[in-house]
Design an enzyme around this catalytic site. Structure first.
Site, PDB file in Angstrom:
ATOM      1  N   CYS A 261     -53.254 -48.411  67.460  1.00  0.00           N
ATOM      2  CA  CYS A 261     -54.408 -47.646  66.965  1.00  0.00           C
ATOM      3  C   CYS A 261     -55.247 -48.625  66.156  1.00  0.00           C
ATOM      4  CB  CYS A 261     -53.963 -46.461  66.115  1.00  0.00           C
ATOM      5  SG  CYS A 261     -52.888 -45.283  66.966  1.00  0.00           S
ATOM      6  N   ALA A 262     -55.929 -49.538  66.849  1.00  0.00           N
ATOM      7  CA  ALA A 262     -56.402 -50.772  66.230  1.00  0.00           C
ATOM      8  C   ALA A 262     -57.676 -50.645  65.414  1.00  0.00           C
ATOM      9  CB  ALA A 262     -56.603 -51.839  67.307  1.00  0.00           C
ATOM     10  N   PRO A 264     -60.462 -50.052  62.659  1.00  0.00           N
ATOM     11  CA  PRO A 264     -61.628 -50.851  63.044  1.00  0.00           C
ATOM     12  C   PRO A 264     -61.337 -52.319  63.346  1.00  0.00           C
ATOM     13  CG  PRO A 264     -61.595 -50.602  60.670  1.00  0.00           C
ATOM     14  CD  PRO A 264     -60.432 -49.794  61.195  1.00  0.00           C
ATOM     15  N   GLY A 266     -59.169 -54.796  61.489  1.00  0.00           N
ATOM     16  CA  GLY A 266     -58.734 -55.782  60.516  1.00  0.00           C
ATOM     17  C   GLY A 266     -57.321 -56.276  60.765  1.00  0.00           C
ATOM     18  N   LYS A 267     -56.392 -55.342  60.957  1.00  0.00           N
ATOM     19  CA  LYS A 267     -55.008 -55.738  61.207  1.00  0.00           C
ATOM     20  C   LYS A 267     -54.873 -56.427  62.559  1.00  0.00           C
ATOM     21  CE  LYS A 267     -53.106 -51.879  58.495  1.00  0.00           C
ATOM     22  NZ  LYS A 267     -54.369 -51.096  58.389  1.00  0.00           N
ATOM     23  N   ASP A 311     -55.636 -43.849  74.873  1.00  0.00           N
ATOM     24  CA  ASP A 311     -54.921 -42.882  74.049  1.00  0.00           C
ATOM     25  C   ASP A 311     -53.453 -43.289  74.019  1.00  0.00           C
ATOM     26  OD1 ASP A 311     -53.633 -40.702  72.891  1.00  0.00           O
ATOM     27  OD2 ASP A 311     -54.838 -39.209  73.938  1.00  0.00           O
ATOM     28  N   ASP A 328     -50.392 -48.170  63.246  1.00  0.00           N
ATOM     29  CA  ASP A 328     -51.075 -47.747  62.013  1.00  0.00           C
ATOM     30  C   ASP A 328     -51.653 -46.374  62.314  1.00  0.00           C
ATOM     31  OD1 ASP A 328     -52.364 -47.504  59.631  1.00  0.00           O
ATOM     32  OD2 ASP A 328     -53.782 -49.134  59.950  1.00  0.00           O
ATOM     33  N   CYS A 381     -51.610 -45.183  55.749  1.00  0.00           N
ATOM     34  CA  CYS A 381     -52.271 -45.398  54.466  1.00  0.00           C
ATOM     35  C   CYS A 381     -52.203 -44.085  53.685  1.00  0.00           C
ATOM     36  CB  CYS A 381     -53.712 -45.841  54.665  1.00  0.00           C
ATOM     37  SG  CYS A 381     -54.449 -46.455  53.137  1.00  0.00           S
TER      38      CYS A 381
END
Length: 443
Positions: A261-262, A264, A266-267, A311, A328, A381
């Site tokens: 679930c990349a 936006p 950053g990771k 998905d 994430d 998060c």
């Protein structure tokens, strides 16, 4: 009359930003939008940022003060009038703008943007707000409340969030954790591996982060740095860097990595650099096309990195494909309230059931997507029990927990209270978002 004592462009921009937030916008994007439109000076732009973010943090409690001062429910007032009152109350109670200047400029703002018919009520209510300090209003607002209700009022959080924190923290830390959500963080940067080193950021005046070897903190606009503009560095909370380091640091077979679930991105950018430095690679996926575009932008410093719109519950990849997976998962975001202040008033406890179902479905597919011996990092998060330990406890039996305490990258004092095999970071302990991370290995 000075800008801050009049209904000039700064306060007009702040009012416009609050309307965007009220219409389901994000505070950070709303502020950037109105600042660009208004062409504000740096001083006024900073004033707008502080004012709008402050209102978004304190909104529920400020609304209570406005109702007490006005003797009427907010629903009896126009939404735009409520926004003017919120801006005025924030300046009076939290920013120490002189009362006369604040009331006068708020009345002018109401007249300019709404009409003269509402100036009387704005003037009357703000004069009553100005008659007391924040602490005096809190003493009255919390009189007769239970301890947790009073804590929710004083720290400007809905009660359900206070309950969620109280469930996963020692009792003597709950207040500090909530108060930490009301402190704006210094922008945190990340040097992307194979593209640059952290030393370049330090030479530009940044200070090294305490835990991440790639992170640095620097006040001001990150876009002013050439390294950020060209994609060799990015803006990323240290907590996000730490969970990426955990996944990279655990033993796993060589192979392709996946950021499931990349958006936006950053990771995904940090993990791409780490994978490439070992001669491996990473695939990034996100279900939303606009977020996949953001991932591509984050990865612009790396050549030919695959990004797909997919998905994660119905993936296009085959089972047993990836050696390391970052999941994430979409969540309530209760761990990022420092940076997303509007979320505390927008999210509800009723959102949990749908989110936890989605999180469990994604974790199931992540497990099936791993090669034998591969590892998934389940990350949220949010510190909420239902989104963290409860989801992991329902994982498939072919996934076994990797105790994060066994890793050299473990951050001190970061073991989850209810299960120390998992990592739980906190703003008041680590100056990071409240990131949760569980490592699970496929048997």
């Amino acid at each position: 009359m000075s800008e801050r004592a009049s209904a000039g462009p700064a306060r007009k921009a702040a009012l416009a930003a609050l309307k965007l937030v009220r219409d389901s916008g994000y505070a950070n994007l709303a502020v950037k939008t109105v600042q660009a439109r208004a062409g504000l000076t740096p001083t006024d732009a900073a004033f707008v940022t502080e004012l709008v973010f402050g209102v978004c943090r304190h909104m529920g409690t400020i609304d209570t003060v406005i109702e007490m001062a006005g003797g009427r429910p907010l629903k009896t007032l126009q939404p735009a009038v409520v926004d003017v009152l919120r801006l005025g109350s924030e300046q009076l109670l939290k920013m120490r703008v002189p009362a006369h200047a604040c009331v006068s400029s708020s009345v002018s703002l109401a007249q300019d943007q709404i009409g003269s018919r509402v100036t009387g009520v704005v003037n009357a209510i703000l004069r009553r707000v100005a008659a007391r300090t924040w602490d005096e209003w809190m003493d009255e607002a919390t009189a007769g409340l239970s301890p947790l209700d009073a804590l929710a009022m004083r720290t400007c959080h809905p009660r359900w969030i206070v309950d969620a924190y109280a469930e996963v923290l020692p009792p003597d830390e709950v207040s500090a954790a909530l108060e930490a959500n009301n402190v704006a963080p210094t922008p945190t940067l990340v040097a992307r591996p194979t593209l640059m080193t952290r030393e370049e950021l330090l030479e530009a005046g940044a200070q090294p982060t305490q835990w991440s070897p790639w992170g640095a903190r620097k006040s001001g606009d990150p876009a002013a740095l050439e390294q950020v503009r060209d994609g060799r560095a990015g803006v990323q909370d240290e907590g996000s860097q730490i969970v990426a380091e955990l996944l990279a640091g655990v033993d796993a077979p060589r192979g392709t990595w996946l950021d499931m679930c990349a958006g936006p991105g950053g990771k995904a950018a940090l993990l791409t650099g780490l994978a490439l430095s070992r001669g491996e690679g990473l695939v990034a996926a996100d279900v939303h096309p606009h977020r996949a575009r953001l991932v591509r932008e984050s990865l612009r410093g790396y050549e030919s990195q695959p990004v797909m719109v997919a998905d994660g519950r119905r993936p296009p990849w085959r089972p047993s494909t990836f050696s390391r997976i970052l999941l994430d998962a979409p969540c309530t975001g209760l761990g990022a309230l420092r940076r997303r202040p509007e979320a505390r008033w927008r999210k509800t406890e009723g959102d949990l059931a749908q989110l936890t179902r989605l999180q469990s479905e994604l974790l199931y597919v992540a497990g099936k997507s791993l090669v034998s011996g591969g590892v998934v990092a389940y990350v949220t998060c949010s510190p909420h029990h239902d989104e963290t330990i409860a989801v992991v406890s329902q994982a498939e039996p072919d996934l076994e927990v990797v105790d994060v305490r066994s890793l050299s990258t473990q951050v001190p004092d970061s073991s989850a209270l209810q299960d120390p095999r998992f990592m739980q970071l906190w703003p008041h302990r680590h100056t990071t978002d409240a990131m949760f991370c569980a490592l699970l290995r496929k048997r």
